[in-house]
Design an enzyme around this catalytic site. Structure first.
Site, PDB file in Angstrom:
ATOM      1  N   HIS A   1      19.882   3.732   5.747  1.00 14.83           N
ATOM      2  CA  HIS A   1      21.113   4.434   5.372  1.00 14.83           C
ATOM      3  C   HIS A   1      22.150   3.393   4.952  1.00 14.83           C
ATOM      4  CE1 HIS A   1      24.319   7.740   6.441  1.00 14.83           C
ATOM      5  NE2 HIS A   1      24.513   7.199   5.263  1.00 14.83           N
TER       6      HIS A   1
ATOM      7  N   GLU B   1      27.289   3.148  -0.514  1.00 13.54           N
ATOM      8  CA  GLU B   1      27.252   2.335   0.708  1.00 13.54           C
ATOM      9  C   GLU B   1      28.041   1.039   0.535  1.00 13.54           C
ATOM     10  OE1 GLU B   1      26.116   3.095   3.794  1.00 13.54           O
ATOM     11  OE2 GLU B   1      25.875   5.098   2.972  1.00 13.54           O
TER      12      GLU B   1
ATOM     13  N   HIS C   1      31.507   1.044   2.627  1.00 10.69           N
ATOM     14  CA  HIS C   1      31.381   0.193   3.814  1.00 10.69           C
ATOM     15  C   HIS C   1      31.391  -1.302   3.486  1.00 10.69           C
ATOM     16  CE1 HIS C   1      30.500   3.859   6.017  1.00 10.69           C
ATOM     17  NE2 HIS C   1      29.561   4.145   5.136  1.00 10.69           N
TER      18      HIS C   1
END
Length: 239
Positions: free
Chosen positions: A51, A111, A115
Site C-alpha cells: 500500500h 502515495e 505521504h
C-alpha cells in the site's frame, strides 16, 4: 544516492527535535502498509501487496500532501530514467491498485504526493548536489520496495500454520501472536467487515529514509479488525 547521514544518529520519536535531513520529524512513526485484496484480486496468490510507507507523527496524528510542487507524475518514466527499472518491475508485480480505483501509476503518484512529500529527510535540499529532479521520489520508491521485501506477511502466517481459507475464522490475538512469533513485533490488522484486508508494520528510523535503518516496533494501537471471527480469504481469481 547517499544521504551522508549514516545510522548512528538519534532514533525518530526519541526526542522533540525538529526534522532535518538526518532526523525524521515530525513524521517519525513510520508505517509500511500492505493490502490483501481478494475482490477483485490483486497480486500473486501467495503474497500481500504494497500500500505505502506513511510518516505518522509520534502521537499517531499525521500530515498529508505536504508539497504540491513535488506531486510528480509519470512515476514509471521517472524510475526508468534514473536507473531504477528493477524497482519498477517489482512494483508492477507487488504494488498494485485496485483496478476499480485506477491504474498502478495513479496509486504510486498518490502515495508519493500524499505521504512521500511529508518526510523531512526527503526534502530536495537533502539531496546530493546535482541530483536529477525527482531523485528523492526514486529513493522513496526504492526504500518502500526494500522494506516490503523484509516483511513477508504471507510466508510468516503460513509458517505458523495459518492459511487463506473461506471458512476458517481466527481471533485478532491469534493472528498477531503468529506474526509476532515470526517478526518479533506485533502489527496492526485491518478488516473489511470481518475479512482481513490490510496490515500495518511500524518502525522508528535512524538516519534518512534514503538509506537509514528502520527499527521495527510493535503497533501502538490495534487495527479495526474485530477481536474474533476474522477470515483471511483466499485470492480466487475473481476477476
Amino acid at each position: 544516492i547517499s544521504s551522508g547521514c549514516g545510522t548512528t544518529g538519534a532514533l525518530s520519536c526519541s526526542s522533540n527535535a525538529k526534522g532535518t535531513c538526518c532526523f525524521e520529524a515530525p513524521g517519525g512513526l513510520i508505517l509500511q502498509t500492505q493490502f490483501w485484496d481478494t475482490s477483485p484480486e490483486t497480486g500473486p496468490t501467495d503474497s500481500w501487496t504494497i500500500h505505502g510507507l506513511w510518516p505518522d507523527n509520534c502521537d499517531g496524528s499525521f500530515s498529508e500532501d505536504c508539497d504540491p510542487s513535488r506531486d510528480y507524475t509519470g512515476i514509471s518514466s521517472l524510475l526508468t530514467a534514473q536507473g531504477a527499472s528493477d524497482t519498477l518491475q517489482f512494483m508492477n508485480q507487488f504494488w498494485l491498485n485496485d483496478p476499480d480505483d485506477g491504474s498502478n501509476e495513479e496509486l504510486w503518484e498518490h502515495e508519493w504526493a500524499t505521504h512521500g512529500t511529508c518526510y523531512s529527510t526527503l526534502q530536495t535540499s537533502c539531496l546530493p548536489e546535482g541530483s536529477p529532479k525527482g531523485a528523492e521520489a526514486v529513493a522513496f520508491f526504492e526504500q518502500v520496495v526494500t522494506l516490503f521485501k523484509t516483511l513477508p506477511t504471507y510466508e510468516w502466517l503460513t509458517n505458523q500454520g495459518i492459511k487463506p481459507s473461506s471458512s476458517t475464522t481466527h481471533t485478532y490475538s491469534a493472528l498477531t501472536a503468529a506474526l509476532e512469533a515470526e517478526a518479533g513485533v506485533i502489527p496492526a490488522l485491518n478488516c473489511d467487515g470481518s475479512d482481513l484486508d490490510e496490515i500495518y508494520w511500524y518502525f522508528h528510523l535512524r538516519g534518512s529514509v534514503i538509506d537509514g535503518e528502520f527499527e521495527p516496533i510493535s503497533a501502538p494501537e490495534k487495527g479495526d479488525c474485530p477481536s474474533s471471527g476474522i477470515k483471511w480469504l483466499p485470492k480466487n481469481n475473481e476477476k
